[in-house]
Design a protein around this motif. Structure first.
Motif, PDB file in Angstrom:
ATOM      1  N   SER A 175       0.812  -1.219   0.000  1.00 45.51           N
ATOM      2  CA  SER A 175       0.000   0.000   0.000  1.00 45.51           C
ATOM      3  C   SER A 175       0.846   1.269   0.000  1.00 45.51           C
TER       4      SER A 175
ATOM      5  N   LYS B 218      -7.288  -3.314  -2.441  1.00 44.28           N
ATOM      6  CA  LYS B 218      -7.667  -2.125  -1.691  1.00 44.28           C
ATOM      7  C   LYS B 218      -7.188  -0.894  -2.458  1.00 44.28           C
TER       8      LYS B 218
ATOM      9  N   SER C 242      -7.058   3.392  -2.029  1.00 40.24           N
ATOM     10  CA  SER C 242      -7.264   4.545  -1.158  1.00 40.24           C
ATOM     11  C   SER C 242      -6.903   5.817  -1.916  1.00 40.24           C
TER      12      SER C 242
ATOM     13  N   ASP D 125     -12.684  12.000  -0.525  1.00 40.11           N
ATOM     14  CA  ASP D 125     -11.715  10.911  -0.445  1.00 40.11           C
ATOM     15  C   ASP D 125     -12.477   9.606  -0.619  1.00 40.11           C
ATOM     16  N   TYR D 126     -11.756   8.556  -1.043  1.00 36.67           N
ATOM     17  CA  TYR D 126     -12.443   7.304  -1.395  1.00 36.67           C
ATOM     18  C   TYR D 126     -11.618   6.114  -0.917  1.00 36.67           C
ATOM     19  N   HIS D 127     -12.331   5.060  -0.483  1.00 37.19           N
ATOM     20  CA  HIS D 127     -11.661   3.858   0.006  1.00 37.19           C
ATOM     21  C   HIS D 127     -12.438   2.624  -0.456  1.00 37.19           C
TER      22      HIS D 127
ATOM     23  N   ASN E  16     -12.388  -1.728  -0.381  1.00 35.30           N
ATOM     24  CA  ASN E  16     -11.840  -2.954   0.204  1.00 35.30           C
ATOM     25  C   ASN E  16     -12.545  -4.148  -0.433  1.00 35.30           C
TER      26      ASN E  16
END
Length: 650
Positions: free
Chosen positions: A308, A336, A338, A369-371, A373
């Motif tokens: 990451s 993932k 981010s 912002d974006y995440h 998973n």
């Protein structure tokens, strides 16, 4: 008596003498040993790879240099795989004693490698890795395996190299590509190469230059076109119909290190003005002006990962990916993403040209912002994890692009697009006599369609998370994209703003537009449903529920019975094939009746209808213009007939 020190000195002298004698013996008999090695390789090629391997002349020159002439590798009953007129190489003598072959110098000229596929097979099949038929249960140590392969590969790259007039030829059933290397020189850790490319469709000259230090496991190379214009990617255009090109590529490896049982590989790669065109990607060229990937690759005993700490720069967008495969217990794939806080306008400006054409001209203020998973366990597919979270900070769309979502709040002209051809206009508004407000539709219609298409329409925000997850699982299992998880919001966007083309571009645009529509309160749910009912296709050239009620039953939408609404809800996925549900007498076939019964029972269980609603319900009777289609079907059309049927004209 000799002292202990004297014994050690004597033993050292003996070992040294033996070592010197061994070196002398190798030096004296080296040509004989070389010939024996060639015979061994030739025998192995014949027995293991069904190929003939010959070297016309091979001898040592000096202490540790080997010169070979006329090297030939020909698989039996196939085209020549390799031919080189002259090769001269020098190995690191001391590394040989550790079993570590390391080239110091390589000179080669006048040769080719040829990969050929004909109707009889491929000339390189024997050299492809064989799949193990027996599962030993042993798992590879990915860190050790990768480090060993990297070391061996880098050791075979000499510190000084001069290659001349070498060619790679590819011929796949007449689809040809030739990459001719005029020169490749590596000296003082600087590499430079000139390559000519010839295919059935274009000719170009390429150049590779930069820093290369195989012993310290570092490189920084740049790949570009000598002539004006972009570098075109050969072979894939003819083989897969993929047209792609770019201005330049840069590849950097700054660190390869094995520590703590883990292998770390660091560096970056970048590309400028990358262009790709394929019918399944988008209808036009997709262009990425500038992209860079700063990577940190990790290899452990049971896993392979993009860490990451890696960073992807795409135009003005920056995000951190994490990708891994782990087989310590189950086979688990993880993704993932981010995206740290960034300006919404910079995101819009960074979208690849041609991939999001309906966003062209869109403007926005604020940040987000974006995440993401995503975890897929191959051994437990139903345990799939899919979490997507976008956090907005004062995000406001100030100007729409080609897809003006706010038009759904007013009257507009709708044109369905079929096979890239706009269909007749359908006015969505009160001036259209067939337009039907939600309040003037049978309540059964609303309940039936919501049950089949989107039961949680009024509670979700564009996507049904569980249905979306199950759709992903199904796509992975079947190894293809199939319909699934499509909400009414998604269908509305697809019908009102997009085409029906099955491309990656359309699907990505659909997802983004649905999110914007549902999460910015642009249109109420009731208005969305009303527009949906008035524009979707209900049959051949039949658009909107007003036309559909007349086409099938010669009624207004408010007069539709429960059974008629059950029928209409079931044909939404394939309205142009409605006639195949009827027999020659104009009655529904058993499979269609069973499907309606299942829908009715589902609605009953959910409390959407009560037993009283089913009293005195007669079988549907098609009395409108649709009946002529059923008669045509009964006389001359079968379900597999591809002949077009005359469309009903409103």
């Amino acid at each position: 008596m000799r002292t202990r020190k004297q014994k050690v000195i004597l033993a050292s002298k003996i070992v040294g003498a033996v070592f010197v004698l061994l070196i002398i013996a190798i030096f004296v008999f080296r040509d004989a040993l070389l010939q024996k090695a060639i015979v061994h390789i030739s025998h192995k090629m014949e027995t293991d790879y069904n190929s003939n391997f010959t070297i016309k002349k091979a001898q040592f020159e000096g202490f540790n240099a080997v010169a070979m002439e006329d090297i030939l590798l020909v698989p039996k009953n196939a085209d020549t795989l390799l031919q080189i007129e002259s090769v001269k190489t020098k190995v690191n003598f001391w590394h040989l004693f550790t079993g570590d072959l390391q080239l110091e110098n390589l000179e080669a000229k006048n040769g080719f490698v040829q990969l050929v596929r004909t109707k009889y097979g491929r000339n390189f099949d024997a050299f492809l890795p064989k799949k193990d038929t027996v599962d030993t249960g042993e798992k590879p140590n990915y860190a050790k395996l990768a480090y060993r392969l990297l070391n061996r590969g880098l050791n075979l790259i000499p510190t000084d190299m001069n290659l001349q007039n070498l060619t790679l030829r590819m011929n796949d059933m007449g689809k040809k590509a030739t990459m001719h290397m005029n020169t490749l020189v590596l000296a003082d850790k600087q590499m430079e190469s000139a390559i000519e490319v010839h295919t059935n469709t274009f000719n170009q000259r390429w150049k590779i230059e930069g820093f290369a230090d195989p012993r310290h496991k570092q490189t920084d190379l740049r790949f570009f076109n000598i002539d004006s214009g972009k570098i075109k990617v050969p072979y894939f255009d003819e083989l897969y119909g993929i047209l792609s090109s770019f201005d330049s590529i840069r590849w950097n490896v700054s660190n390869i290190d094995m520590s703590g049982g883990e292998l770390h590989v660091d560096g970056f790669t970048s590309i400028t003005n990358f262009t790709i065109n394929h019918p399944k990607i988008a209808s036009k060229d997709v262009v990425i002006k500038k992209a860079r990937f700063d990577y940190h690759l990790l290899f452990g005993e049971n896993f392979v990962a993009v860490d990451s700490s890696s960073t992807v720069d795409l135009n003005q967008m920056k995000f951190h990916p994490y990708v891994s495969y782990n087989n310590e217990t189950d086979k688990i794939y993880t993704l993932k993403v981010s995206i740290p806080k960034m300006k919404a306008q910079n995101f819009i400006a960074s979208l690849p040209e041609g991939l999001f054409r309906h966003f062209a001209g869109m403007e926005a203020t604020g940040d987000f912002d974006y995440h993401l998973n995503f975890v897929f366990n191959k051994n437990k597919p139903n345990a799939l994890v899919f979490d997507s979270q976008l956090n907005k900070q004062n995000l406001v769309i100030t100007k729409y692009g080609e897809a003006n979502l706010s038009k759904l709040n007013s009257e507009f002209m709708y044109h369905a697009i079929i096979n890239d051809v706009p269909q007749r206009g359908v006015y969505v508004g009160q001036s259209n006599p067939n337009y039907t407000p939600l309040s003037q539709m049978s309540p059964f219609l609303r309940k039936c369609v919501l049950t089949t298409e989107d039961p949680s329409f009024f509670s979700h925000k564009g996507f049904i998370k569980e249905a979306f997850k199950q759709s992903i699982v199904k796509n992975i299992r079947t190894k293809k994209f199939s319909r699934g998880g499509s909400t009414i919001s998604m269908q509305l966007i697809k019908n009102a703003f997009l085409t029906r083309e099955k491309t990656l571009s359309r699907k990505l645009e659909e997802i983004l537009l649905v999110y914007i529509l549902e999460n910015n309160r642009i249109v109420s749910k009731e208005r969305m449903l009303e527009v949906y009912f008035n524009i979707i296709e209900w049959g051949p050239n039949v658009y909107g529920i007003g036309e559909a009620a007349q086409f099938y039953f010669q009624k207004n939408p408010s007069q539709l019975t429960l059974n008629e609404c059950l029928y209409l809800a079931n044909i939404v996925p394939s309205p142009r094939k409605f006639m195949y549900q009827f027999n020659s007498e104009g009655n529904l076939k058993p499979f269609a009746l069973t499907r309606e019964k299942m829908l009715k029972n589902t609605m009953m269980r959910r409390g959407m209808i009560v037993p009283y609603d089913t009293i005195n319900q007669l079988p549907i009777m098609v009395t409108g213009a649709a009946r002529s289609f059923i008669k045509v079907k009964a006389e001359s059309v079968t379900a597999s007939d591809s002949t077009s049927i005359e469309e009903f004209d409103f």
